[in-house]
Design an enzyme around this catalytic site. Structure first.
Site, PDB file in Angstrom:
ATOM      1  N   ASP A  62      29.378  32.719  37.035  1.00  0.00           N
ATOM      2  CA  ASP A  62      29.607  33.471  38.262  1.00  0.00           C
ATOM      3  C   ASP A  62      28.450  34.440  38.533  1.00  0.00           C
ATOM      4  O   ASP A  62      28.660  35.589  38.906  1.00  0.00           O
ATOM      5  CB  ASP A  62      30.930  34.236  38.231  1.00  0.00           C
ATOM      6  CG  ASP A  62      31.376  34.671  39.627  1.00  0.00           C
ATOM      7  OD1 ASP A  62      30.869  34.103  40.611  1.00  0.00           O
ATOM      8  OD2 ASP A  62      32.203  35.587  39.734  1.00  0.00           O
ATOM      9  N   SER A 114      32.123  42.876  44.709  1.00  0.00           N
ATOM     10  CA  SER A 114      31.613  41.788  43.874  1.00  0.00           C
ATOM     11  C   SER A 114      30.090  41.731  43.947  1.00  0.00           C
ATOM     12  O   SER A 114      29.511  41.697  45.025  1.00  0.00           O
ATOM     13  CB  SER A 114      32.195  40.445  44.327  1.00  0.00           C
ATOM     14  OG  SER A 114      33.577  40.389  44.082  1.00  0.00           O
ATOM     15  N   HIS A 148      30.226  33.514  43.422  1.00  0.00           N
ATOM     16  CA  HIS A 148      31.260  33.292  44.427  1.00  0.00           C
ATOM     17  C   HIS A 148      30.956  33.991  45.748  1.00  0.00           C
ATOM     18  O   HIS A 148      31.552  33.658  46.773  1.00  0.00           O
ATOM     19  CB  HIS A 148      32.637  33.695  43.890  1.00  0.00           C
ATOM     20  CG  HIS A 148      32.849  35.164  43.749  1.00  0.00           C
ATOM     21  ND1 HIS A 148      32.728  35.830  42.549  1.00  0.00           N
ATOM     22  CD2 HIS A 148      33.177  36.121  44.652  1.00  0.00           C
ATOM     23  CE1 HIS A 148      32.988  37.108  42.725  1.00  0.00           C
ATOM     24  NE2 HIS A 148      33.267  37.321  43.993  1.00  0.00           N
TER      25      HIS A 148
END
Length: 497
Positions: free
Chosen positions: A168, A243, A138
């Site tokens: 992901d 992230s 993402h």
């Protein structure tokens, strides 16, 4: 009054002085014979970590003794690992529509809508000295350009080696004339709840930041981050920008890739999730091997969750494991004797809590090997070895890009095979014609078609081959009626185009 107080103090001092020789003699006598442990002895033992008869302290757990032991620090661990954590900058040009586009009169006065640049910020981890970086999908999704900034201030333009939205995860490649610092990938299965961990990343773009915490839980699922349902939960502070960053253990090894947080405000509240390092290792190995997508071992079987009702009907004490819903006739599972209705309880000696755990553990195994399955079949427990093979290609149908004045124009389609279904994150037993890819500036993208959509019917004609759909897309009509299967749901649409 003051005179009385002074008199009492002097009297006490004389009494203590007179009693000193007697106390000294008594201590000498006590030293000569075994004495019962007194309060001072118990305190000394506790400070030094000696386990008493009813004590709970173990040999490795004790109260810090001395100033040096109190001044413990994570600094050496951070110095060792932080240089391998990088910042990832992804940018893309977003298409901006205007109600005046296509109208010569209004375009003359207002002009055409100009594309707008968008960017996203995340983190990544160097796992190979040649410049292999692991991050989240993402972070780089739909990016036109991805740049990587290392901890020493250098900036590189990267190339995407491999990406998978269902996991992901994404792997980037940067190059330099010198080897990069790396973090060794550890064994995430060795983690236990309560283990100390550090999270390193770039939250909110403020710069590299390190936070500490513990492993709060393992095998978390249904958190809505990706199709993967197996995460490490930690209370180490993770915020937007973290992230793709590193979750490391006290040995300086990578045990997870920080992926998401649970928050109502957008900031950390002590509930963060990381993708286990064993999955990261398998994914990075696939990228370094040059694969175009992450291949999972194929056994020719599909599974579903064991509900409390199913567990009761099978005589199980609790709902656990993965229920076999279907088995391909000529697949490895069928050859080994696996049947619909069987329940997989263990894989290679590790308990399978549910289908998410089974999917995770299967994905970390190597194609070409064998795995041992412990199953419950008709009330009896048994074990069997199943070969882990590469998903079949099927008829090797070619991909077709659709043209013409239709809502499908710009979509690339192909007939489903187990290998193609695995690539798109679909059930390997599905059949039909699916959308493989879509041109972002095409009618198919504007109408909302997505990779993985299975086109079942168009204008009353059943779609069974890619050639059939390509022929239908050339029809000279303004009215379109079609049926699409997406995520197990049937969507019907009628439109004028």
């Amino acid at each position: 009054m003051h005179f009385k107080r002074l008199f009492l103090v002097a009297l006490c001092a004389l009494a203590a002085f007179a009693a000193a020789p007697a106390v000294k003699d008594a201590l000498a006598e006590d030293a000569a014979k075994p004495a019962d442990p007194g309060l001072s002895d118990v305190l000394t033992d506790l400070l030094h970590g000696v386990e008493g008869e009813n004590g709970t302290s173990g040999p490795d757990k004790r109260v810090p003794f001395g100033r040096e032991e109190v001044q413990l620090s994570f600094a050496p661990l951070v110095k060792q690992t932080a240089p391998a954590v990088v910042n990832v900058y992804a940018s893309q040009t977003a298409k901006v529509t205007s109600p005046f586009d296509g109208d010569p009169f209004f375009e003359e006065f207002f002009g055409r809508a100009q594309p707008r640049a968008q960017s996203s910020l995340g983190s990544g981890v160097l796992v190979d000295p040649s410049g292999v970086v692991v991050t989240n999908f993402h972070v780089i999704k739909d990016a036109d350009e991805v740049k990587v900034a290392t901890a020493d201030g250098r900036e590189f333009t990267s190339k995407v080696m491999l990406k998978d939205e269902t996991l992901d995860l994404a792997v980037l490649k940067i190059t330099s004339d010198k080897p990069f610092p790396v973090i060794a990938i550890g064994d995430s299965d060795a983690l236990e709840v309560g283990d100390l961990v550090l999270a390193i990343g770039n939250p909110f773009g403020v710069g590299q930041t390190t936070t500490s915490g513990i492993v709060s839980a393992l095998a978390r699922s249904h958190i809505g981050v990706s199709d993967s349902g197996y995460f490490i939960q930690t209370d180490a502070a993770i915020n937007p920008g973290n992230s793709g960053g590193a979750l490391i253990n006290m040995g300086g090894q990578l045990v997870g890739i920080n992926t998401a947080i649970y928050s109502r405000s957008g900031g950390s509240i002590g509930i963060g999730f990381a993708i286990p390092a064993n999955m990261v290792r398998a994914f990075a190995d696939a990228a370094k091997a040059g694969l175009d997508f992450f291949e999972r071992p194929y056994i020719g079987a599909e599974f579903e969750a064991v509900t409390p009702q199913i567990a009761e009907s099978l005589g199980m004490e609790k709902p656990t494991g993965a229920l076999v819903s279907s088995v391909e006739e000529a697949g490895p599972a069928a050859k080994a004797g696996l049947k619909p209705g069987d329940v997989v309880l263990q894989l290679n000696g590790t308990t399978v809590e549910g289908i998410e755990a089974l999917d995770y553990r299967m994905a970390t195994l190597s194609i070409g090997t064998k795995a041992t399955f412990a199953i419950l079949s008709k009330g009896q427990q048994a074990t069997m070895e199943i070969a882990l093979e590469r998903a079949p290609e099927g008829a090797k149908a070619s991909e077709v890009t659709l043209h013409g004045r239709s809502p499908f124009s710009g979509a690339k389609v192909a007939e489903l095979s187990p290998r193609l279904a695995q690539r798109l994150g679909l059930r390997t037993d599905l059949k039909g014609v699916t959308v493989v890819d879509i041109n972002r500036d095409s009618p198919a993208a504007d109408f909302g078609f997505q990779p993985g959509d299975i086109v079942r019917e168009v204008n009353g004609t059943t779609v069974d081959t890619a050639a059939t759909l390509a022929q239908i897309a050339q029809q000279d009509t303004r009215w379109w009626r079609f049926t699409v299967e997406r995520g197990g749901q049937i969507l019907r649409q009628v439109l004028r185009y």
